[in-house]
Design a protein around this motif. Structure first.
Motif, PDB file in Angstrom:
ATOM      1  N   LEU A   1      -9.107  -4.647   1.361  1.00  0.00           N
ATOM      2  CA  LEU A   1      -8.822  -4.485   2.790  1.00  0.00           C
ATOM      3  C   LEU A   1      -7.956  -3.265   3.070  1.00  0.00           C
ATOM      4  O   LEU A   1      -8.119  -2.600   4.095  1.00  0.00           O
ATOM      5  N   VAL A   2      -7.035  -2.943   2.162  1.00  0.00           N
ATOM      6  CA  VAL A   2      -6.207  -1.743   2.312  1.00  0.00           C
ATOM      7  C   VAL A   2      -7.100  -0.513   2.377  1.00  0.00           C
ATOM      8  O   VAL A   2      -6.939   0.368   3.224  1.00  0.00           O
TER       9      VAL A   2
ATOM     10  N   ALA B   1       0.854  -1.198   0.000  1.00  0.00           N
ATOM     11  CA  ALA B   1       0.000   0.000   0.000  1.00  0.00           C
ATOM     12  C   ALA B   1       0.886   1.242   0.000  1.00  0.00           C
ATOM     13  O   ALA B   1       2.107   1.148   0.130  1.00  0.00           O
ATOM     14  N   PHE B   2       0.239   2.384  -0.152  1.00  0.00           N
ATOM     15  CA  PHE B   2       0.903   3.665   0.099  1.00  0.00           C
ATOM     16  C   PHE B   2       0.273   4.272   1.338  1.00  0.00           C
ATOM     17  O   PHE B   2      -0.908   4.052   1.627  1.00  0.00           O
TER      18      PHE B   2
ATOM     19  N   PHE C   1      -5.985   2.983   4.077  1.00  0.00           N
ATOM     20  CA  PHE C   1      -4.733   3.226   3.375  1.00  0.00           C
ATOM     21  C   PHE C   1      -5.045   3.341   1.885  1.00  0.00           C
ATOM     22  O   PHE C   1      -6.203   3.296   1.484  1.00  0.00           O
ATOM     23  N   PHE C   2      -4.000   3.448   1.062  1.00  0.00           N
ATOM     24  CA  PHE C   2      -4.185   3.668  -0.364  1.00  0.00           C
ATOM     25  C   PHE C   2      -3.673   2.452  -1.126  1.00  0.00           C
ATOM     26  O   PHE C   2      -2.460   2.195  -1.144  1.00  0.00           O
ATOM     27  N   PRO C   3      -4.584   1.673  -1.754  1.00  0.00           N
ATOM     28  CA  PRO C   3      -4.147   0.456  -2.436  1.00  0.00           C
ATOM     29  C   PRO C   3      -3.304   0.756  -3.667  1.00  0.00           C
ATOM     30  O   PRO C   3      -3.430   1.820  -4.282  1.00  0.00           O
ATOM     31  N   LEU C   4      -2.467  -0.182  -4.014  1.00  0.00           N
ATOM     32  CA  LEU C   4      -1.666  -0.090  -5.231  1.00  0.00           C
ATOM     33  C   LEU C   4      -2.489  -0.620  -6.407  1.00  0.00           C
ATOM     34  O   LEU C   4      -3.484  -1.317  -6.205  1.00  0.00           O
ATOM     35  N   PRO C   5      -2.079  -0.321  -7.646  1.00  0.00           N
ATOM     36  CA  PRO C   5      -2.759  -0.935  -8.799  1.00  0.00           C
ATOM     37  C   PRO C   5      -2.690  -2.456  -8.712  1.00  0.00           C
ATOM     38  O   PRO C   5      -1.743  -3.013  -8.130  1.00  0.00           O
ATOM     39  N   ALA C   6      -3.681  -3.141  -9.286  1.00  0.00           N
ATOM     40  CA  ALA C   6      -3.784  -4.607  -9.182  1.00  0.00           C
ATOM     41  C   ALA C   6      -2.508  -5.316  -9.617  1.00  0.00           C
ATOM     42  O   ALA C   6      -2.129  -6.350  -9.046  1.00  0.00           O
TER      43      ALA C   6
END
Length: 334
Positions: free
Chosen positions: A284-285, A110-111, A290-295
């Motif tokens: 879940l992120v 995540a970020f 939080f900030f999810p990343l690209p798939a």
């Protein structure tokens, strides 16, 4: 010899069988041991909870909070299967892992937006510059910068109470590098804790307080603390999904990670847990703020595990100002 009725014998057998089954589960090797960052904890704990429910208790997952540095110490001694980390692994930790024969796959999950917060009754500093933050936190400030007015003459002549991450925390490492210019370079006269909830309570209870911690803890406590817009040179910016994704919340946006022991991953329960983590991370992120990343990032993580691509793309250093697209390019090239 005492003879017991059949119903009692059968009842005792059933109880004994149940106890043996419970003992079997309790003594099973199906354990996943995780420790490390308090920032990454809410994500990994959410994954662990859902995974254990999906496995109906057949696998036990423990998630500790020793801070990123403390987590890597345990991980590099082979005491845990996975390390939660709010910064990349450092050279000295890489050396410790190598000495112990521990190889690992680095997985960004995540970020985060490291968030500067004040008490809600603070009406004078809705924004703060990186230079002002440095003036507050650099080692030379210890015993010298003790009032708000010493940071900015427009601010009140009131005592400045500071709350921040402890020395074993990756958040502490990142914040000091981003703000002061050198990791772990900080004044020492502040309330420090690896538990972000302690920091929240400290800032919430003091009008003159200022602190920093991960974005998720800020979002969960918006009624108790207030975010400050940080000016990194291009005007004040508040942390948000948009400002993290477009790279404008700088220098306090950062990737956060898990590190998986490659030997542990040979155990089916570890591999299943990591698969579950990567497949469920986007939802879940976001759920834990939080900030999810690209798939593709989560797919790449699993490919690295499949292909045993061990190591780090950071060369034993933490980096400030890394954008999401740059992180993905780098990880893909491991």
């Amino acid at each position: 010899m005492l003879s017991l009725p059949n119903s009692i014998v059968l009842g005792m057998s059933a109880v004994f069988g149940t106890l043996m089954a419970v003992a079997g589960v309790a003594s099973a090797d199906a354990f996943v041991k995780i420790d490390g960052s308090s920032t990454v904890y809410p994500i990994t704990e959410a994954v662990a909870e859902d995974f254990q429910n999906a496995k109906r208790g057949a696998v036990k997952v423990t998630v500790g909070i020793s801070g990123t540095g403390g987590g890597f110490k345990k991980f590099c001694r082979g005491e845990t299967d996975i390390a939660n980390a709010s910064r990349p692994i450092l050279q000295k930790e890489m050396d410790e892992c190598k000495k112990a024969g521990v190889q690992y796959v680095e997985m960004p999950v995540a970020f985060d937006a490291l968030t500067v917060v004040v008490n809600p009754r603070n009406s004078w500093s809705p924004t703060i510059t990186v230079a002002e933050l440095k003036k507050i936190w650099e080692p030379a400030a210890q015993g010298n910068i003790t009032k708000w007015s010493q940071v900015n003459p427009a601010w009140p002549d009131e005592s400045l109470k500071l709350y921040g991450a402890g020395a074993d925390s990756g958040t502490f490492d990142y914040f000091t590098e981003a703000i002061v210019g050198k990791a772990k370079s900080s004044r020492g006269d502040f309330t420090a804790s690896e538990d972000d909830n302690v920091l929240v309570q400290g800032v919430a209870s003091d009008k003159n307080a200022l602190g920093f911690f991960g974005y998720a803890y800020y979002v969960e406590n918006q009624k108790k603390v207030k975010a400050v817009a940080v000016d990194g040179g291009k005007g004040p910016v508040l942390p948000s999904a948009k400002t993290v994704e477009d790279g404008t919340y700088q220098p306090l946006s950062r990737p956060i990670f898990i590190y998986v022991n490659i030997k542990s991953a040979e155990r089916p329960e570890i591999r299943q847990f990591v698969d579950f983590y990567m497949k469920n991370a986007p939802a879940l992120v976001k759920e834990v703020k939080f900030f999810p990343l690209p798939a593709q990032a989560y797919t790449t993580n699993l490919e690295h595990l499949d292909n045993k691509k061990v190591g780090t793309v950071f060369g034993g250093r933490s980096e400030v100002g890394l954008r999401i697209e740059e992180l993905l390019k780098r990880e893909a090239s491991l």
